[in-house]
Design an enzyme around this catalytic site. Sequence first.
Site, PDB file in Angstrom:
ATOM      1  N   LYS A   1       4.004  -0.046   3.390  1.00  0.00           N
ATOM      2  CA  LYS A   1       3.378  -1.308   3.845  1.00  0.00           C
ATOM      3  C   LYS A   1       2.078  -1.060   4.597  1.00  0.00           C
ATOM      4  CE  LYS A   1       6.311  -1.427   7.962  1.00  0.00           C
ATOM      5  NZ  LYS A   1       7.189  -0.313   7.537  1.00  0.00           N
TER       6      LYS A   1
ATOM      7  N   LYS B   1       3.233  -6.718   7.041  1.00  0.00           N
ATOM      8  CA  LYS B   1       4.028  -7.383   6.000  1.00  0.00           C
ATOM      9  C   LYS B   1       3.476  -8.774   5.698  1.00  0.00           C
ATOM     10  CE  LYS B   1       8.191  -4.864   7.330  1.00  0.00           C
ATOM     11  NZ  LYS B   1       9.486  -4.917   8.056  1.00  0.00           N
TER      12      LYS B   1
ATOM     13  N   ILE C   1      15.177  -7.298   0.086  1.00  0.00           N
ATOM     14  CA  ILE C   1      15.023  -8.708  -0.300  1.00  0.00           C
ATOM     15  C   ILE C   1      13.937  -8.797  -1.373  1.00  0.00           C
ATOM     16  CG2 ILE C   1      14.520 -11.043   0.496  1.00  0.00           C
ATOM     17  CD1 ILE C   1      15.278 -10.121   3.325  1.00  0.00           C
TER      18      ILE C   1
ATOM     19  N   GLU D   1      12.609   2.965  17.070  1.00  0.00           N
ATOM     20  CA  GLU D   1      12.108   4.329  17.179  1.00  0.00           C
ATOM     21  C   GLU D   1      11.931   4.710  18.652  1.00  0.00           C
ATOM     22  OE1 GLU D   1      11.677   6.274  14.627  1.00  0.00           O
ATOM     23  OE2 GLU D   1      11.864   4.798  12.998  1.00  0.00           O
TER      24      GLU D   1
END
EC number: 1.1.1.3
Length: 429
Positions: A106, A206, A137, A191
């Site tokens: 991305k 995104k 998805i 993270e």
Amino acid sequence: MESIKVALLGFGTVGQGTFELLVKNGDLIANRVGAPLQVTKIYVRNKAKYSHIALPEGTQFVESVEDVFTDPTIQVVVEVMGGTTFARECVEKALTLGKSVVTANKDLLAEAGPFLLDLAAKHKVDLRYEASVLGGIPIIRTLYESLAGNRITEIVGILNGTTNFILSNMTEKGAGYQEVLAEAQALGYAEADPTADVEGLDAARKLAILSSIAFNRRIFFEDVSVEGITKIDATDIAFGKEFGYTIKLLGIAKETKKGLSLNVHPSFISSDHPLASVRGSYNALYVKGNGIDDAMFYGRGAGSLPTGSSIVGDVMEVAKNIRTHHLGALQPFYFSEKNLYASGKIESSYYIRILVDNSTGVLAKVATKLAEQRISVQAVTQRNESETTSTIAIVTSSCPRSYIVNVINAFNNLRVVREVGSVIPIMAD
């Protein structure tokens, strides 16, 4: 029937999930494609790291990416390394050499997606990237194909599972941000350095990718206005519940006669809205079109197998195109004008929390400043914090964001206002 040869660039969590599905579901995939798929080369920087993994016959680890590019039998390159420098070099080289590419990257697509699509079209190969947004998805292909005949007017999504996990737990447990962030890190949802997630950067990338498709524009990461969740307080969530709202980090892209607005920020939504029920690390996207009206897509937004599932689906589509000689058929089309709408002009209702002196007439002074900026109030509540301080929570009527900026400046100049705590937009139903 001769197999279609595939190479993987990278063998981390997503790469291993992709490989597992390609091997485990090999018979099913071959039946649906019309030819078997075989991963022949896996590029890694250090083969010794994977010495414990037994590869099937015909598959090998390689430490030079040139072993992939110089192999004329490899027709599909799957890029699952991440990053935007070396990965971009590899993707561009593969496309230029006539090898189709499937990627989950991305960051790369938000930075250079339209350019790479043009390059793929020039060399008559495919570039597929379903897994780059919302993991398992199937939203990219849905926008490209199933909803292609719609004029999309708005997309609203919970695009990051980490922040949704944090905000969901803050809402359900009444816990503070730092406490829930530590829990998310301990469980592996966040993270060690969560900046990309909690500052909204991941969601913004995104949103840029989705908006390019939905609105036929050359949209990039820098076109998106971004605000993260680090300033959200348990107090805001509690007030939101009183007003009937749930808080989410939303990516919102909307096209109006005034232009296209692209924003990622925390937002209150009605607790009755379908997105309010999306809990934990799940993702969802709400799409409005002039044909479908409203549609919502929901599922796991990340993970080895969910993301691998999307990658494998793309590899299968490319393989079908190889068999039927239809590579390069997915042409990128863009309107020439981007026509972005300044964020200061976007109209919305807002939640404002301020800490004030606990004295007579304070609320009237606050109301006067709101009136001076032509902002009306839908709801207000006041809570005494101590003998000397009170918290006022306000829900405004819909107004341009610039009005809110002005009234915050006005509040900061009031002697009775000790602190402007939070300013959160409220999404209209």
